[in-house]
Design an enzyme around this catalytic site. Structure first.
Site, short mmCIF file in Angstrom:
data_model
loop_
_atom_site.label_atom_id
_atom_site.label_comp_id
_atom_site.label_asym_id
_atom_site.label_seq_id
_atom_site.Cartn_x
_atom_site.Cartn_y
_atom_site.Cartn_z
N ARG A 154 0.53 8.72 5.11
CA ARG A 154 0.59 7.76 4.00
C ARG A 154 2.00 7.28 3.67
NH1 ARG A 154 -2.29 11.16 -0.38
NH2 ARG A 154 -2.78 9.28 -1.51
N ASP A 163 -4.34 2.76 3.17
CA ASP A 163 -4.38 4.03 2.43
C ASP A 163 -5.57 4.11 1.45
OD1 ASP A 163 -3.91 6.39 1.14
OD2 ASP A 163 -1.84 5.93 0.57
#
Ligand code: NAD
Length: 425
Positions: A154, A163
């Protein structure tokens, strides 16, 4: 190495699989379009859908073919007509499962769907492979390409549009503030009226990652006095920037790999429970969001602590699941009230409570993932790419993700020598 899977699922009978890697795309006009199949989610209480009509419109504008099960988006208020206007075709569920190459989902599929998927198909979603090890092994054995969005790196800036963990945590955190306010029997802001004065509610948010920060922002907007608590000392600045106080933990060295909290030792957990037991006595609303990836969530509000909380206190547990939660006794999806009058709301999938917005964000994430894995009409997996290496759990009959292999006690795969890179044609 780069490898490709063809755009149409193999129709090998009897569950046999056909090789999917290193196959070349059929050429010219015979090339079937990569088809994306949108199904209604089957988990009880799940109201989200993996693509909203706006996401479908973007996909069809890019030349993708999208088939939608009738009613797929109904519980998020997206009618079939909105999908057809966006360029999709409404197709029976069975046909989607049998013919579509890419199946985006929210959660790990039920047995019927998982059992029907086969070689040449790609499943994309928050499929939580570390908690579905037998299921993921079965999919891999049948040659299904499984993509787990929670394994995305991420912090990589090019991965941020993919994400889904953050988009869904944002929705859940926002909703947690609303749910807590609705369950609390008093005003949240200070109220000075002719009939008397109400003091503001005091709220504590434990775990100040993506969901926790959204919960803090929501509770602040509603007028509560908010404190954030986390084992990652780095979160102090983020909490204070929202105008909330930060409670320092004596185990505030808890940051682990990738910015996540690491699992606490037994001694640290005991210390933490003791310090929280004291600190929580002062709060009217407690929202917990503390998760440790792939593990049982830490219990932070014990039964003993609950007994000392004031009657009317509301606990919303975003860490709740069938493995337990951050609040002792919380049951995911259920609200219970203790003998002492404390309301405990088990809310492990709270993004589903904000279905239209959560689906809209999730759809954007899915589009970005499809664009990365299938820039044209062919899925191309590049095992040297940081994103692909992490999110691709299985392809070509093999579990490829290192974390999942470790959890399954499989040997590490040999590293790909640079020289063996093959460009899919
Ligand atoms: P998460 O859902 O894994 O956990 C929620 C929060 O609970 C985290 O802040 C964690 O530190 C905390 N927590 C865990 N165990 C705890 C305990 N025992 N006591 C108290 N708190 C505990 O977290 P998340 O929201 O997914 O975020 C994880 C990290 O990833 C954060 O550092 C976040 O800033 C970072 N992140 C970065 C990006 C990016 O760079 N683009 C995107 C998303 C998240």
């Amino acid at each position: 190495m780069e490898t490709s899977i063809t755009a149409t699922p193999s129709s090998a009978p009897g569950g046999t699989t056909e090789p999917t890697s290193d196959t070349t795309a059929p050429s010219g006009s015979e090339t079937p379009a990569l088809t994306i199949g949108l199904l209604k989610e089957s988990a009880a209480g799940e109201r989200r859908v993996a693509l909203d009509p706006a996401a479908v419109k973007r996909l069809t504008a890019d030349g993708r073919v999208v088939s939608v099960e009738s009613g797929a988006g109904a519980s998020a208020s997206f009618e079939d007509a909105a999908y057809t206007e966006a360029g999709a075709t409404v197709v029976p569920r069975k046909q989607i499962i049998a013919t579509c190459t890419v199946i985006p989902v929210l959660r790990f599929p039920d047995d019927t769907l998982a059992g029907a998927l086969r070689s040449g198909q790609m499943l994309v979603g928050l499929i939580d492979p570390l908690n579905h090890l037998p299921g993921i092994t079965d999919l891999a054995d049948r040659g299904v390409t499984a993509i787990a969005l929670e394994l995305l790196p991420r912090t990589l800036s090019r991965a941020q549009s993919m994400d889904a963990l953050s988009s869904q945590s944002s929705a859940a955190g926002y909703r947690a503030g609303i749910v807590a306010a609705a369950a609390y029997g008093r005003y949240l802001p200070m109220m000075i009226t002719a009939s008397g004065t109400a003091t503001p509610a005091k709220a504590m948010v434990i775990g100040t990652g993506v969901a926790g920060l959204q919960a803090i922002a929501t509770l602040k907007r509603l007028g509560a006095v908010v404190t954030g608590y986390d084992v990652r000392a780095a979160s102090r600045g983020e909490v204070e920037s929202l105008g909330a106080k930060f409670l320092t933990s004596s185990v505030a060295q808890g940051a682990g790999k990738g910015g996540y909290a690491r699992a606490m030792t037994d001694a640290e957990q005991t210390t933490q429970r003791a310090e929280l037991a004291k600190a929580l006595l002062d709060f009217d609303i407690i929202i917990t969001t503390a998760k440790v990836p792939g593990r049982t969530p830490p219990e932070l509000v014990s039964e003993a602590t609950q007994k000392s909380l004031r009657s009317g206190t509301v606990c919303v547990d975003l860490g709740s699941s069938d493995k337990g939660g951050n609040v002792a006794g919380s049951i995911d999806g259920k609200t219970t009230v203790t003998a002492g009058g404390v309301t405990i709301i088990g809310a492990g999938e709270l993004a589903s409570d904000l279905p239209a917005s959560a689906s809209q964000m999730y759809g954007r994430n899915v589009i970005a993932v499809i664009a990365s894995l299938a820039p044209a009409n062919l899925v191309v997996i590049d095992t040297t790419d940081e994103v692909h290496k992490n999110i691709v759990v299985s392809y070509d009959g093999t579990i490829t993700n290192a974390a999942v292999r470790t959890a399954l006690q499989l040997d590490a795969l040999p590293a790909e020598p640079e020289a063996s890179k093959v460009k899919a044609s």
